[in-house]
Design a protein around this motif. Sequence first.
Motif, mmCIF file in Angstrom:
data_model
loop_
_atom_site.group_PDB
_atom_site.id
_atom_site.type_symbol
_atom_site.label_atom_id
_atom_site.label_comp_id
_atom_site.label_asym_id
_atom_site.label_seq_id
_atom_site.Cartn_x
_atom_site.Cartn_y
_atom_site.Cartn_z
ATOM 1 N N MET B 67 0.837 -1.194 0.000
ATOM 2 C CA MET B 67 0.000 0.000 0.000
ATOM 3 C C MET B 67 0.869 1.240 0.000
ATOM 4 S SD MET B 67 -2.918 1.171 2.669
ATOM 5 C CE MET B 67 -3.601 2.827 2.592
ATOM 6 N N LYS B 68 0.596 2.096 -0.931
ATOM 7 C CA LYS B 68 1.270 3.390 -0.918
ATOM 8 C C LYS B 68 0.441 4.314 -0.043
ATOM 9 C CE LYS B 68 3.102 7.104 -3.661
ATOM 10 N NZ LYS B 68 3.855 7.387 -4.887
ATOM 11 N N ARG B 70 -0.015 7.900 1.911
ATOM 12 C CA ARG B 70 0.367 9.288 2.196
ATOM 13 C C ARG B 70 0.696 9.418 3.669
ATOM 14 N NH1 ARG B 70 -4.560 12.956 0.180
ATOM 15 N NH2 ARG B 70 -3.510 14.424 1.552
ATOM 16 N N LYS B 71 1.799 10.021 3.941
ATOM 17 C CA LYS B 71 2.207 10.163 5.346
ATOM 18 C C LYS B 71 1.213 10.997 6.145
ATOM 19 C CE LYS B 71 6.892 8.906 5.991
ATOM 20 N NZ LYS B 71 7.761 9.214 4.847
ATOM 21 N N ASP B 72 0.675 12.048 5.522
ATOM 22 C CA ASP B 72 -0.202 12.933 6.281
ATOM 23 C C ASP B 72 -1.558 12.291 6.557
ATOM 24 O OD1 ASP B 72 -1.035 12.949 3.686
ATOM 25 O OD2 ASP B 72 -1.533 15.070 3.639
ATOM 26 N N LYS B 73 -1.911 11.322 5.720
ATOM 27 C CA LYS B 73 -3.243 10.744 5.866
ATOM 28 C C LYS B 73 -3.241 9.491 6.725
ATOM 29 C CE LYS B 73 -7.270 9.504 3.067
ATOM 30 N NZ LYS B 73 -7.822 9.515 1.692
ATOM 31 N N TYR B 74 -2.216 8.680 6.540
ATOM 32 C CA TYR B 74 -2.229 7.387 7.197
ATOM 33 C C TYR B 74 -1.069 7.215 8.154
ATOM 34 C CZ TYR B 74 -5.619 6.013 3.650
ATOM 35 O OH TYR B 74 -6.708 5.920 2.853
ATOM 36 N N GLU B 75 -1.273 7.680 9.343
ATOM 37 C CA GLU B 75 -0.261 7.436 10.346
ATOM 38 C C GLU B 75 -0.308 5.951 10.700
ATOM 39 O OE1 GLU B 75 1.353 8.314 14.489
ATOM 40 O OE2 GLU B 75 -0.708 8.990 14.215
ATOM 41 N N ASN B 76 -1.481 5.433 10.637
ATOM 42 C CA ASN B 76 -1.699 4.010 10.898
ATOM 43 C C ASN B 76 -2.754 3.559 9.895
ATOM 44 O OD1 ASN B 76 -2.797 1.571 11.758
ATOM 45 N ND2 ASN B 76 -2.522 2.054 13.918
ATOM 46 N N ALA B 77 -2.271 3.034 8.789
ATOM 47 C CA ALA B 77 -3.158 2.800 7.652
ATOM 48 C C ALA B 77 -4.252 1.786 7.958
ATOM 49 C CB ALA B 77 -2.348 2.344 6.443
ATOM 50 N N ILE B 78 -3.878 0.741 8.688
ATOM 51 C CA ILE B 78 -4.836 -0.340 8.913
ATOM 52 C C ILE B 78 -5.964 0.104 9.841
ATOM 53 C CG2 ILE B 78 -5.048 -2.722 9.741
ATOM 54 C CD1 ILE B 78 -2.150 -3.130 8.940
ATOM 55 N N LYS B 79 -5.703 1.134 10.589
ATOM 56 C CA LYS B 79 -6.730 1.689 11.472
ATOM 57 C C LYS B 79 -7.900 2.263 10.680
ATOM 58 C CE LYS B 79 -7.173 5.184 15.103
ATOM 59 N NZ LYS B 79 -6.426 6.200 15.864
ATOM 60 N N ASP B 80 -7.590 2.765 9.517
ATOM 61 C CA ASP B 80 -8.644 3.301 8.651
ATOM 62 C C ASP B 80 -9.647 2.206 8.341
ATOM 63 O OD1 ASP B 80 -9.369 5.494 6.428
ATOM 64 O OD2 ASP B 80 -9.538 3.495 5.555
ATOM 65 N N SER B 81 -10.925 2.517 8.466
ATOM 66 C CA SER B 81 -11.874 1.419 8.427
ATOM 67 C C SER B 81 -11.983 0.793 7.045
ATOM 68 C CB SER B 81 -13.230 1.840 8.974
ATOM 69 O OG SER B 81 -13.959 2.522 8.013
ATOM 70 N N ILE B 105 3.705 -1.355 3.815
ATOM 71 C CA ILE B 105 3.100 -0.043 3.680
ATOM 72 C C ILE B 105 4.210 0.982 3.585
ATOM 73 C CG2 ILE B 105 1.664 1.674 4.816
ATOM 74 C CD1 ILE B 105 0.149 -0.632 6.122
ATOM 75 N N SER B 106 4.138 1.823 2.598
ATOM 76 C CA SER B 106 5.201 2.800 2.415
ATOM 77 C C SER B 106 4.739 3.838 1.416
ATOM 78 C CB SER B 106 6.460 2.107 1.902
ATOM 79 O OG SER B 106 7.440 3.056 1.581
ATOM 80 N N ASP B 107 5.369 4.998 1.438
ATOM 81 C CA ASP B 107 5.073 5.918 0.345
ATOM 82 C C ASP B 107 6.190 5.877 -0.692
ATOM 83 O OD1 ASP B 107 6.968 7.077 1.844
ATOM 84 O OD2 ASP B 107 6.088 9.073 1.877
ATOM 85 N N ASP B 108 7.074 4.913 -0.526
ATOM 86 C CA ASP B 108 8.203 4.784 -1.434
ATOM 87 C C ASP B 108 8.079 3.495 -2.244
ATOM 88 O OD1 ASP B 108 10.579 4.317 -2.669
ATOM 89 O OD2 ASP B 108 11.836 4.634 -0.899
ATOM 90 N N ILE B 109 7.741 3.658 -3.509
ATOM 91 C CA ILE B 109 7.542 2.501 -4.372
ATOM 92 C C ILE B 109 8.785 1.630 -4.441
ATOM 93 C CG2 ILE B 109 7.040 1.785 -6.743
ATOM 94 C CD1 ILE B 109 4.706 2.981 -5.420
ATOM 95 N N GLY B 110 9.935 2.259 -4.474
ATOM 96 C CA GLY B 110 11.181 1.512 -4.561
ATOM 97 C C GLY B 110 11.336 0.551 -3.398
ATOM 98 N N GLU B 111 11.006 1.043 -2.242
ATOM 99 C CA GLU B 111 11.122 0.207 -1.056
ATOM 100 C C GLU B 111 10.162 -0.984 -1.125
ATOM 101 O OE1 GLU B 111 10.088 0.806 3.545
ATOM 102 O OE2 GLU B 111 10.952 2.570 2.581
ATOM 103 N N GLY B 131 -1.429 6.262 -11.440
ATOM 104 C CA GLY B 131 -1.093 5.804 -12.778
ATOM 105 C C GLY B 131 0.412 5.691 -12.967
ATOM 106 N N ASP B 132 1.134 6.692 -12.513
ATOM 107 C CA ASP B 132 2.586 6.678 -12.666
ATOM 108 C C ASP B 132 3.229 5.537 -11.890
ATOM 109 O OD1 ASP B 132 2.338 8.829 -14.247
ATOM 110 O OD2 ASP B 132 3.088 10.291 -12.792
ATOM 111 N N ASP B 133 2.781 5.400 -10.656
ATOM 112 C CA ASP B 133 3.293 4.292 -9.847
ATOM 113 C C ASP B 133 3.125 2.978 -10.604
ATOM 114 O OD1 ASP B 133 3.741 6.065 -7.759
ATOM 115 O OD2 ASP B 133 1.779 5.693 -6.856
#
Lengths: 339, 339
Positions: B67-68, B70-81, B105-111, B131-133
């Motif tokens: 999962m890519k 966003r840092k500002d949106k998902y401090e804890n992505a799985i918490k999002d319902s 989970i990362s915002d870095d595709i390379g990683e 799309g770019d990703d």
Amino acid sequence: MITIKEIADELGISTTTVNNVIHGKTKEVSKATIEKVEKMIAKYEYVPNMNARNLAQNRSKIIAVAMKARKDKYENAIKDSYVGELIGAIEKSVRTSEYFLMIYISDDIGEILKNVSTWNVDGLILLGMSGDDSVMIKKKFKKPMVFVDSYFCQDVMGYYNVGLEDAKGTYEATKYLLECGHRKIAFLADNCVGVDHERFIGYKRALQEYGIGCREEDFFVMMPAENEIEACLDELYHYSEQYTALCCASDYYAVMVMNYLSDRGKIIPDDISVVGFDDNASATIVRPALTTIHQDVTKKGEVAVEKLLKMVNGEELEEENMILPVKLVVRDSVKKMNQ
Amino acid sequence: MITIKEIADELGISTTTVNNVIHGKTKEVSKATIEKVEKMIAKYEYVPNMNARNLAQNRSKIIAVAMKARKDKYENAIKDSYVGELIGAIEKSVRTSEYFLMIYISDDIGEILKNVSTWNVDGLILLGMSGDDSVMIKKKFKKPMVFVDSYFCQDVMGYYNVGLEDAKGTYEATKYLLECGHRKIAFLADNCVGVDHERFIGYKRALQEYGIGCREEDFFVMMPAENEIEACLDELYHYSEQYTALCCASDYYAVMVMNYLSDRGKIIPDDISVVGFDDNASATIVRPALTTIHQDVTKKGEVAVEKLLKMVNGEELEEENMILPVKLVVRDSVKKMNQ
DNA sequence: CTGAAAGCGCTAACAA
DNA sequence: TTGTTAGCGCTTTCAG
């Protein structure tokens, strides 16, 4: 995918040397070779093969979180907001510690143990395990592990657990209800072991302090399965006249009950007051906002991972049972009878 | 942990034979040896070493969900319902298919790509990719993968995606608002690409059908970071007099907005109506209950896994883009102006 | 019906 | 400073 051997061959050097620069054991390698190797690595985008590395080192870099999930309660465990937040926090901690996370959810301990050992995981976080489960797991799994939210039999030793002031939480909540003048308070949970048992204890203790007894029928046990929950709520509705307040073992049920009752004409908190436990998102979404016991779920996950990784790295831990604090958060779901 | 070799040695037979009975290639083995081996396996609780097996077979039995975030949106992505339910459904499907799930989970595709290839995962499910990703990932990762909720550039081929009738959803929602007599309708999202862009398109199209234009300032873009969201809500409150309804790109914001506004004295739906998108748990918790666009998140996860495993098993798939239906669910958050 | 042996990619002890 | 080599546990081909 290029391998160490291929790099070594192409450069006409040995795998050891390549391996050394990969691992930064660069003291014993000449500048020139280091550069050559690094150029290769970049050019071919070398990535180590974890299976090979793990096999050679007899480890895995995997932390597993295993959850024993009641079939009737968790059709999709991660969807549950408590579990989701907890696993999310664990995921993040594991990732930032350069480990990998695997998740096993099952109601079969044997299956969980099989998976854990087939992957040779380095450490294990256990969710929702009963006392009996724990001794079984402890006997079979010999690597570092930490339990979350478990209560063990008295005498067992060597278990690491991160838990909560569960009894204190419901004690505070119930005391608050009592201070607000409530005397007829029901308790509501979907089981009466482990965490929920502790929460029940806290509720009872507060009542006792006020000289109030607690009858068996004041404990409403909810059946979470989709085809049974309605009947439970209906029964609660049926008896709701007998109570002025409800002490719920989780926000999940508190919110569910609030909406069920208010949709049937009950005014919350005037007809009936409600307190919850957990302080999850729904507590602030529901109206009136839910008075509840706050816990820091994210912290819980972080502490569990932190403790576990210390053990994985060979440290001895002092505390065996890490109890996180809880705190009453007063919102609007409780009526003050005495004003 | 006992190994095949040890079993073979103890029994005085070869590893091949042991391996054969482990894998049920029992046609070429005598009854007697089968029994002996099975007894050993049971006695010592033999469990295969995945790292060794995978190394030998050049696969992994791992499905990764990346999962890519966003840092500002998902401090804890799985918490999002939404994310929690989706990953929960994926986990369950993967598990019942005898695969293992790893989460990156990362915002870095390379990683993400590095992790995926270091574990030699058999298949990949991608969440939140632009799309770019996507073209980048497609170029680097050569094994089966399926995207979820992605929108690609027109001309690219060979991508498998499971998505939603996003535009249709907001179109229906907005049309419903229009039919209820609303004419001043704002749109609310936290970005304007991918899924949310489609949802914006649907909103605009419905307005156009009613001959209503859409000004740039009617699009409220929320900033999800904790220290910024308040300002966004406040601005919305400030301008709320200008609208009779809000079309939100997600229940998450719809519910947040409802509570923010109603806590400041606005009556929902009388002062302002709200529609959401997703139909998650909070939609039924909030009061008035939220009129929203329903999607079947669990189904989405199941379909993604099902498609992926078909590819892993060498099947060719026909559809490249699987679009799941949405449906308007009318509850109580929209005022009928024309009655 | 059974076994020997090479090899998957990496590590680490030992040699040079 | 660099190279050789024997494993890690399992699979699989080929030969008996």
